[in-house]
Design an enzyme around this catalytic site. Sequence first.
Site, PDB file in Angstrom:
ATOM      1  N   GLU A  42      25.190 -15.913   5.395  1.00 50.30           N
ATOM      2  CA  GLU A  42      24.724 -17.144   6.059  1.00 50.30           C
ATOM      3  C   GLU A  42      24.932 -18.357   5.164  1.00 50.30           C
ATOM      4  O   GLU A  42      24.625 -18.313   3.974  1.00 50.30           O
ATOM      5  CB  GLU A  42      23.238 -16.976   6.391  1.00 50.30           C
ATOM      6  CG  GLU A  42      22.840 -17.601   7.687  1.00 50.30           C
ATOM      7  CD  GLU A  42      23.490 -16.909   8.885  1.00 50.30           C
ATOM      8  OE1 GLU A  42      24.513 -17.438   9.378  1.00 50.30           O
ATOM      9  OE2 GLU A  42      22.985 -15.870   9.319  1.00 50.30           O
ATOM     10  N   THR A  44      27.651 -19.443   4.178  1.00 47.16           N
ATOM     11  CA  THR A  44      28.744 -19.169   3.241  1.00 47.16           C
ATOM     12  C   THR A  44      30.071 -19.658   3.798  1.00 47.16           C
ATOM     13  O   THR A  44      31.033 -19.809   3.056  1.00 47.16           O
ATOM     14  CB  THR A  44      28.871 -17.650   2.978  1.00 47.16           C
ATOM     15  OG1 THR A  44      28.865 -16.984   4.238  1.00 47.16           O
ATOM     16  CG2 THR A  44      27.729 -17.132   2.117  1.00 47.16           C
ATOM     17  N   ASP A  45      30.121 -19.875   5.131  1.00 47.23           N
ATOM     18  CA  ASP A  45      31.451 -20.142   5.728  1.00 47.23           C
ATOM     19  C   ASP A  45      32.052 -21.485   5.331  1.00 47.23           C
ATOM     20  O   ASP A  45      33.267 -21.627   5.273  1.00 47.23           O
ATOM     21  CB  ASP A  45      31.456 -19.934   7.255  1.00 47.23           C
ATOM     22  CG  ASP A  45      30.609 -20.918   8.030  1.00 47.23           C
ATOM     23  OD1 ASP A  45      29.770 -21.616   7.413  1.00 47.23           O
ATOM     24  OD2 ASP A  45      30.767 -20.983   9.262  1.00 47.23           O
ATOM     25  N   SER A  76      27.428 -27.569  35.202  1.00 47.76           N
ATOM     26  CA  SER A  76      26.800 -26.374  34.620  1.00 47.76           C
ATOM     27  C   SER A  76      25.645 -25.898  35.484  1.00 47.76           C
ATOM     28  O   SER A  76      24.754 -26.684  35.832  1.00 47.76           O
ATOM     29  CB  SER A  76      26.279 -26.686  33.217  1.00 47.76           C
ATOM     30  OG  SER A  76      25.466 -25.613  32.788  1.00 47.76           O
ATOM     31  N   GLY A 135      20.388 -20.187  18.465  1.00 47.22           N
ATOM     32  CA  GLY A 135      21.074 -19.758  17.242  1.00 47.22           C
ATOM     33  C   GLY A 135      22.071 -18.649  17.528  1.00 47.22           C
ATOM     34  O   GLY A 135      22.582 -18.018  16.626  1.00 47.22           O
ATOM     35  N   SER A 137      24.799 -19.302  19.211  1.00 51.76           N
ATOM     36  CA  SER A 137      26.051 -20.048  19.382  1.00 51.76           C
ATOM     37  C   SER A 137      26.452 -20.311  20.818  1.00 51.76           C
ATOM     38  O   SER A 137      27.605 -20.101  21.207  1.00 51.76           O
ATOM     39  CB  SER A 137      27.199 -19.325  18.679  1.00 51.76           C
ATOM     40  OG  SER A 137      27.110 -19.539  17.322  1.00 51.76           O
ATOM     41  N   SER A 138      25.504 -20.787  21.610  1.00 50.03           N
ATOM     42  CA  SER A 138      25.880 -21.143  22.980  1.00 50.03           C
ATOM     43  C   SER A 138      26.918 -22.268  22.963  1.00 50.03           C
ATOM     44  O   SER A 138      27.808 -22.300  23.811  1.00 50.03           O
ATOM     45  CB  SER A 138      24.650 -21.540  23.801  1.00 50.03           C
ATOM     46  OG  SER A 138      23.935 -22.562  23.160  1.00 50.03           O
ATOM     47  N   GLU A 171      33.894 -29.473  17.394  1.00 47.67           N
ATOM     48  CA  GLU A 171      32.504 -29.548  16.904  1.00 47.67           C
ATOM     49  C   GLU A 171      32.418 -30.529  15.722  1.00 47.67           C
ATOM     50  O   GLU A 171      31.514 -31.350  15.647  1.00 47.67           O
ATOM     51  CB  GLU A 171      32.046 -28.152  16.476  1.00 47.67           C
ATOM     52  CG  GLU A 171      30.641 -28.076  15.956  1.00 47.67           C
ATOM     53  CD  GLU A 171      29.628 -27.641  16.992  1.00 47.67           C
ATOM     54  OE1 GLU A 171      29.989 -26.875  17.907  1.00 47.67           O
ATOM     55  OE2 GLU A 171      28.465 -28.060  16.873  1.00 47.67           O
ATOM     56  N   ASP A 183      31.284 -19.253  13.706  1.00 50.27           N
ATOM     57  CA  ASP A 183      30.866 -19.020  15.099  1.00 50.27           C
ATOM     58  C   ASP A 183      32.067 -18.934  16.027  1.00 50.27           C
ATOM     59  O   ASP A 183      32.197 -17.992  16.823  1.00 50.27           O
ATOM     60  CB  ASP A 183      29.952 -20.157  15.579  1.00 50.27           C
ATOM     61  CG  ASP A 183      28.729 -20.300  14.708  1.00 50.27           C
ATOM     62  OD1 ASP A 183      28.466 -19.378  13.913  1.00 50.27           O
ATOM     63  OD2 ASP A 183      28.050 -21.325  14.811  1.00 50.27           O
TER      64      ASP A 183
HETATM   65  C1  GLA Z   1      25.939 -22.449  12.111  1.00 53.64           C
HETATM   66  C2  GLA Z   1      27.356 -22.964  11.886  1.00 53.64           C
HETATM   67  C3  GLA Z   1      28.202 -21.917  11.163  1.00 53.64           C
HETATM   68  C4  GLA Z   1      27.493 -21.391   9.910  1.00 53.64           C
HETATM   69  C5  GLA Z   1      26.051 -21.020  10.204  1.00 53.64           C
HETATM   70  C6  GLA Z   1      25.270 -20.668   8.962  1.00 53.64           C
HETATM   71  O1  GLA Z   1      25.927 -21.390  12.992  1.00 53.64           O
HETATM   72  O2  GLA Z   1      27.967 -23.285  13.106  1.00 53.64           O
HETATM   73  O3  GLA Z   1      29.458 -22.452  10.851  1.00 53.64           O
HETATM   74  O4  GLA Z   1      27.584 -22.316   8.865  1.00 53.64           O
HETATM   75  O5  GLA Z   1      25.357 -22.060  10.871  1.00 53.64           O
HETATM   76  O6  GLA Z   1      25.758 -19.502   8.389  1.00 53.64           O
END
Ligand code: GLA
Length: 396
Positions: A42, A44-45, A76, A135, A137-138, A171, A183
């Site tokens: 988490e 780290t990306d 929607s 959280g 990722s919708s 984004e 994501d």
């Molecule tokens: C969100 C971001 C991702 C990532 C996470 C944390 O989901 O969209 O790119 O940084 O937070 O790991």
Amino acid sequence: MCKIAQKGAEMKEKLLEEFRRVFGREAENVYFAPGRVNLIGEHTDYNGGHVFPCALTIGTYAAAAKNDDHTVRFYSMNFKDKGVITANIDDLKNERSHDWANYPKGVIKVMLDMGCPFVSGMDILYFGNIPNSSGLSSSASLEVLTGYVVRELFGLEIDFVELAKIGKKAENEFIGVNCGIMDQFAIAMGKKDNAIFLDTADLSYEYAPIVLENAKIVIASSNKKRGLNDSKYNERRGECEAALEKLKTVLEIHSLGELTEEQFEANRAVIGDPVKERRAKHAVYENQRTIKAVAALKANDIEEFGRLMVASHNSLRDDYEVTGLELDTLVEASLAQKGVIGSRMTGAGFGGCTVSIVKTEEVEEFIRNVGGLYKEKIGYAADFYVVDAGSGPYTL
Ligand code: GLA
């Protein structure tokens, strides 16, 4: 017909019918892109590290058709009160009143800027079954789905890694959230029953089966709403970048993900700020934890995987400071239950979800007990989902 195929057929019918009602004509097809959950790795990306997410079987659906003019029209089923949102394809900009539709607009804008040959506008109707702001990722699901819909409608030759990059660019540049690639990549490249071990430094990746013997992945949504936008996400990213700049004065590195724990410990003093030091420590240790966790999973050592999940949560709580009372309460309550192998917050934090690995025979009691403890302490209920790893975008 098997149950899943039947559900898909019902969903398709429902979207086609709603498309007809809203746009007064036929859709060309119905499409799907999943949500995602991150198992470990988490924050780290955007630090050039590793992540280990999987796509889910829940996600976002769209019915779509090209139209004869230069207009994009979005609707929607999740935000009916917003009605049909219309924009001229030559004049796509982020508009507050367009709310959720800024995500698909952003994707289309990025594709246009890339030189994708669009012959016309399009009408798209969406329906998502990922809880919003949970959280899971919708928004990335909506982005990747839109890219996929456009690809299919116009027969564009764009591969799925490119779809992930387009989603991320939208984004970053259109929405204004400086997120990493995790994501969108997890969603675009999802594979049934597998998680993705991705090195964000060079986008090399490997699938790892996560059909767990006698255990389930359980997601608990704190129901504390957060938008990445108003969170401290960009601030954390800035702190890591500042720490990296200092480390670069003594080390030849491009990202925090290149450091081992030992290298970090030997050089951390140069950062010269205790808060930024802790942020960088998390990024370095979490990356190494992710590498170890995947090795443990491959060696069938799920207990070790669970321990690393807990260490990840503790680091996100103490060093990265992105958990908060709701997520800490969920993890604490989860770890007190029988049959829990590991538990941690997942995603950006500041609300959203936790992910736990729970022995199959204990799942029901886990949900009852954690749900009870959470409500007692926080005052409102959490929602629970027992999930499977699903595939990337497809046409129904
Ligand atoms: C969100 C971001 C991702 C990532 C996470 C944390 O989901 O969209 O790119 O940084 O937070 O790991």
